[in-house]
Design an enzyme around this catalytic site. Sequence first.
Site, PDB file in Angstrom:
ATOM      1  N   GLU A 134      36.982  26.851  41.402  1.00 33.35           N
ATOM      2  CA  GLU A 134      37.230  28.036  42.222  1.00 33.35           C
ATOM      3  C   GLU A 134      38.238  28.938  41.526  1.00 33.35           C
ATOM      4  O   GLU A 134      38.738  28.607  40.443  1.00 33.35           O
ATOM      5  CB  GLU A 134      37.716  27.629  43.619  1.00 33.35           C
ATOM      6  CG  GLU A 134      38.930  26.719  43.596  1.00 33.35           C
ATOM      7  CD  GLU A 134      39.136  25.952  44.907  1.00 33.35           C
ATOM      8  OE1 GLU A 134      40.266  26.014  45.426  1.00 33.35           O
ATOM      9  OE2 GLU A 134      38.188  25.311  45.395  1.00 33.35           O
ATOM     10  N   LYS A 136      41.798  31.099  40.965  1.00 34.07           N
ATOM     11  CA  LYS A 136      43.240  30.979  41.224  1.00 34.07           C
ATOM     12  C   LYS A 136      43.756  32.364  41.601  1.00 34.07           C
ATOM     13  O   LYS A 136      43.961  33.215  40.747  1.00 34.07           O
ATOM     14  CB  LYS A 136      43.986  30.456  39.997  1.00 34.07           C
ATOM     15  CG  LYS A 136      45.469  30.201  40.248  1.00 34.07           C
ATOM     16  CD  LYS A 136      46.158  29.636  39.024  1.00 34.07           C
ATOM     17  CE  LYS A 136      47.610  29.275  39.341  1.00 34.07           C
ATOM     18  NZ  LYS A 136      48.404  30.432  39.757  1.00 34.07           N
ATOM     19  N   ASP A 138      46.090  35.441  42.800  1.00 33.64           N
ATOM     20  CA  ASP A 138      47.456  35.836  42.488  1.00 33.64           C
ATOM     21  C   ASP A 138      48.087  36.417  43.745  1.00 33.64           C
ATOM     22  O   ASP A 138      48.168  37.629  43.935  1.00 33.64           O
ATOM     23  CB  ASP A 138      47.453  36.865  41.353  1.00 33.64           C
ATOM     24  CG  ASP A 138      48.819  36.972  40.685  1.00 33.64           C
ATOM     25  OD1 ASP A 138      49.695  36.148  41.006  1.00 33.64           O
ATOM     26  OD2 ASP A 138      49.004  37.873  39.846  1.00 33.64           O
ATOM     27  N   TYR A 243      42.245  34.090  51.782  1.00 40.24           N
ATOM     28  CA  TYR A 243      41.195  33.115  51.473  1.00 40.24           C
ATOM     29  C   TYR A 243      41.740  31.706  51.710  1.00 40.24           C
ATOM     30  O   TYR A 243      42.878  31.393  51.303  1.00 40.24           O
ATOM     31  CB  TYR A 243      40.748  33.213  50.010  1.00 40.24           C
ATOM     32  CG  TYR A 243      39.690  34.251  49.744  1.00 40.24           C
ATOM     33  CD1 TYR A 243      38.572  34.374  50.562  1.00 40.24           C
ATOM     34  CD2 TYR A 243      39.807  35.114  48.652  1.00 40.24           C
ATOM     35  CE1 TYR A 243      37.597  35.326  50.310  1.00 40.24           C
ATOM     36  CE2 TYR A 243      38.829  36.072  48.386  1.00 40.24           C
ATOM     37  CZ  TYR A 243      37.731  36.170  49.220  1.00 40.24           C
ATOM     38  OH  TYR A 243      36.755  37.110  48.969  1.00 40.24           O
ATOM     39  N   LYS A 337      44.504  28.852  33.073  1.00 44.44           N
ATOM     40  CA  LYS A 337      44.942  30.245  33.044  1.00 44.44           C
ATOM     41  C   LYS A 337      44.047  31.133  32.176  1.00 44.44           C
ATOM     42  O   LYS A 337      43.305  30.664  31.312  1.00 44.44           O
ATOM     43  CB  LYS A 337      46.374  30.317  32.504  1.00 44.44           C
ATOM     44  CG  LYS A 337      47.415  29.750  33.456  1.00 44.44           C
ATOM     45  CD  LYS A 337      47.871  30.798  34.438  1.00 44.44           C
ATOM     46  CE  LYS A 337      49.197  30.410  35.076  1.00 44.44           C
ATOM     47  NZ  LYS A 337      49.789  31.521  35.808  1.00 44.44           N
ATOM     48  N   CYS A 431      50.346  75.146  32.572  1.00 45.66           N
ATOM     49  CA  CYS A 431      49.351  74.102  32.350  1.00 45.66           C
ATOM     50  C   CYS A 431      49.064  73.970  30.854  1.00 45.66           C
ATOM     51  O   CYS A 431      48.774  74.978  30.186  1.00 45.66           O
ATOM     52  CB  CYS A 431      48.061  74.448  33.106  1.00 45.66           C
ATOM     53  SG  CYS A 431      46.672  73.371  32.719  1.00 45.66           S
ATOM     54  N   CYS A 434      45.202  75.348  30.248  1.00 42.89           N
ATOM     55  CA  CYS A 434      44.778  76.738  30.401  1.00 42.89           C
ATOM     56  C   CYS A 434      45.914  77.744  30.436  1.00 42.89           C
ATOM     57  O   CYS A 434      45.670  78.949  30.445  1.00 42.89           O
ATOM     58  CB  CYS A 434      43.919  76.898  31.651  1.00 42.89           C
ATOM     59  SG  CYS A 434      44.852  76.726  33.197  1.00 42.89           S
ATOM     60  N   CYS A 449      48.221  72.464  38.464  1.00 36.67           N
ATOM     61  CA  CYS A 449      47.829  73.676  37.761  1.00 36.67           C
ATOM     62  C   CYS A 449      47.195  74.632  38.766  1.00 36.67           C
ATOM     63  O   CYS A 449      46.375  74.223  39.594  1.00 36.67           O
ATOM     64  CB  CYS A 449      46.838  73.331  36.653  1.00 36.67           C
ATOM     65  SG  CYS A 449      45.922  74.747  36.011  1.00 36.67           S
ATOM     66  N   CYS A 455      40.519  76.763  34.728  1.00 34.89           N
ATOM     67  CA  CYS A 455      41.021  75.649  33.918  1.00 34.89           C
ATOM     68  C   CYS A 455      39.888  74.724  33.482  1.00 34.89           C
ATOM     69  O   CYS A 455      39.128  74.215  34.315  1.00 34.89           O
ATOM     70  CB  CYS A 455      42.058  74.857  34.710  1.00 34.89           C
ATOM     71  SG  CYS A 455      42.831  73.520  33.777  1.00 34.89           S
TER      72      CYS A 455
END
Length: 702
Positions: A134, A136, A138, A243, A337, A431, A434, A449, A455
Amino acid sequence: MSQSNLFGTDGPSQNDASEAARQAAALRAQLHHHAHCYYVLDDPQIPDAEYDRLFRELSALEEAHPELRTPDSPTQRVLGRVLDGFATVKHAVPMLSIRTETDTEASGAAAFDARVRRELGLTPQDPPVEYAAELKFDGLAINLRYEQGVLVCAATRGDGEVGEDVTQNIRTIGQIPLRLNGDAPPVLEVRGEVYMRRDDFELLNERQREKGDKTFVNPRNAAAGAVRQLDPSIAAQRPLSFYAYGLGEVQGWDVPGTHSGLLDALIRLGLPVCHHRAVAQGAEGEHGLVAFHQAMGRQRDQLPFDIDGVVYKVNRRDLQDTLGFVTREPRWAVAHKYPAQEELTQVESIDIQVGRTGKLTPVARLKPVFVGGVTVTNATLHNLFELRRKRVRVGDTVIVRRAGDVIPEVVGVVPGERPAYVPNFKMPAQCPVCGSDVVREPAEVNHRCTGGLFCAAQRKQALLHFAQRRAMDIEGLGEKLVDQLIDGGLVRTLPDLYKLGLLKLAALDRMAEKSAQNIVDALEKSKQTTLPRFLFGLGIRHIGEATAKDLAKHFGQIDRIMDASVEQLLHVNDVGPIVAQSIRTFFDQAHNREVVEQLRAAGVHWEEHEPGTVDPTTLPLYGLTFVLTGTLPTLSRDEAKAMVEAAGGKVAGSVSKKTHYVVAGAEAGSKLDKAQSLGVPILDEDGLRQILLNGPAQSPGV
């Protein structure tokens, strides 16, 4: 207390009370079922509005009969007081960690399988060991304690022996059932991971940035912080998921003989279990641990959540018992890992990237670093305030994170690694694409902008917005065709659209002559429009359909709008200082005014009127509210809405006592039912046309 109350002659009868209890139980069951379909199965069976209606009905019942309020009621998910601190919970069965295999190659899986076979005394001739494989996750490990099927406590891992009581916050997670399905055992502790999806994490951080609040480094930190909020109402605002993957204490339940069977049983109880799992035969081969590790590694970037590896567990529980533990880690399980998704590198420069909507984003140009499976050379810094908050400067050593398809970002600076003094980064006044002015509106964190239509960075977005159904309604001008037109240099500004001919379009890839002719016809048809549609199509920031209509009604002519001062614009209905300044800034750019002139020269036209010549009170449908539902024979929903509004009426999205007419077509749904129950007059398309032509026969009541 009066004697009549003592004998129960006042208030609800016993029959009334039992009926209320029956209704409350039925509503709780319905809501639990639909929450499971929505959060766990991702298969909603009723609209959100219907769920909300059932929820309100249960809330009202519990308000009238407080004794019916139960701990597993859906109304109790987001309730609870602000805590001074978390109470401690001693785990009946310790929450132990599993050994981590740091070898990220296939040899890591082979090494684990070899250890298991050796501990079990197996020879090379013996069959492969069966494993449950399954992901792992985080996130943050959580223990859920159910008694008689009802969630009574949720606790963090803590030190494995003692954790923190976070029940109030865990109740806010829709995927976690407050009551288990079916015949639940007297005691069942379910263990799993609270995590945050990547898309939810990005939205959360974007909201934080817009408010000028601190952002989160990664989804795991965001999830852990939410779980440990002392105020459950704050936790409820954080989008958490869950889960299940194991058990703690169990009383009165026959635990399945395999780990994969256990996960199947948890699903039947209504708990969410990740479908990315497999039963593997040994380490090698098509169905072995190595194949699972490699397959999940390839899918890692496409997963909607972060993982940092996979987990292998000997599948048979009797073999788990035989293998036992060593230094509080099970011999029968290991975490394998993947390469890290955060690495250190150096900022070589900071540039500006202009997005499709004109937003200016500072981007760190990095010394190349391999992270998350790819070589990263650029990472977003989001906006000037985020950059300043993280104190990023050229030359800094920084932490770069890349997870899945998320754009790599700088999440922090390593203190003390700056080689010399470097001045703070400053946003440009013009900008870089442009040359248009760059502005930041009050209370906004993003610089933008003002070039808009002019632009180059915004061309595709501007063209798609201009062509959409509610603007110029150029049928067939979708994203793929716009990409071809812009990338091929055929269209640089909006007026270029009307220079496209049959030969140019037919020469495009996968463009048949008939399709090309359809585009030409659609462009020609779009030249006849209305002033509100044209204004909306220009893509002026903060100008939606309603504001465009108000501007057109107030000024009557495009030239008057382009020349209006901020003070004059403020006289328009629902136009405030920010919107007025946005309009003024747009038309202060000479190139935007030039685009308008070129579009008019290309033949785009609409009816105009003198300001104040249209008295809305004289229109036939003034003051009347309509609701449209179903499919009309010849009119689209937008066409019918435009006709009603042109005649002075208002189109609402839902039926209420204030609705004057409902216009119903084929397959009309709940809105028609609601109208009939309220006695609201029903019109078909012919009836709508008649009322538009002659006005209502009589003023309908509300």
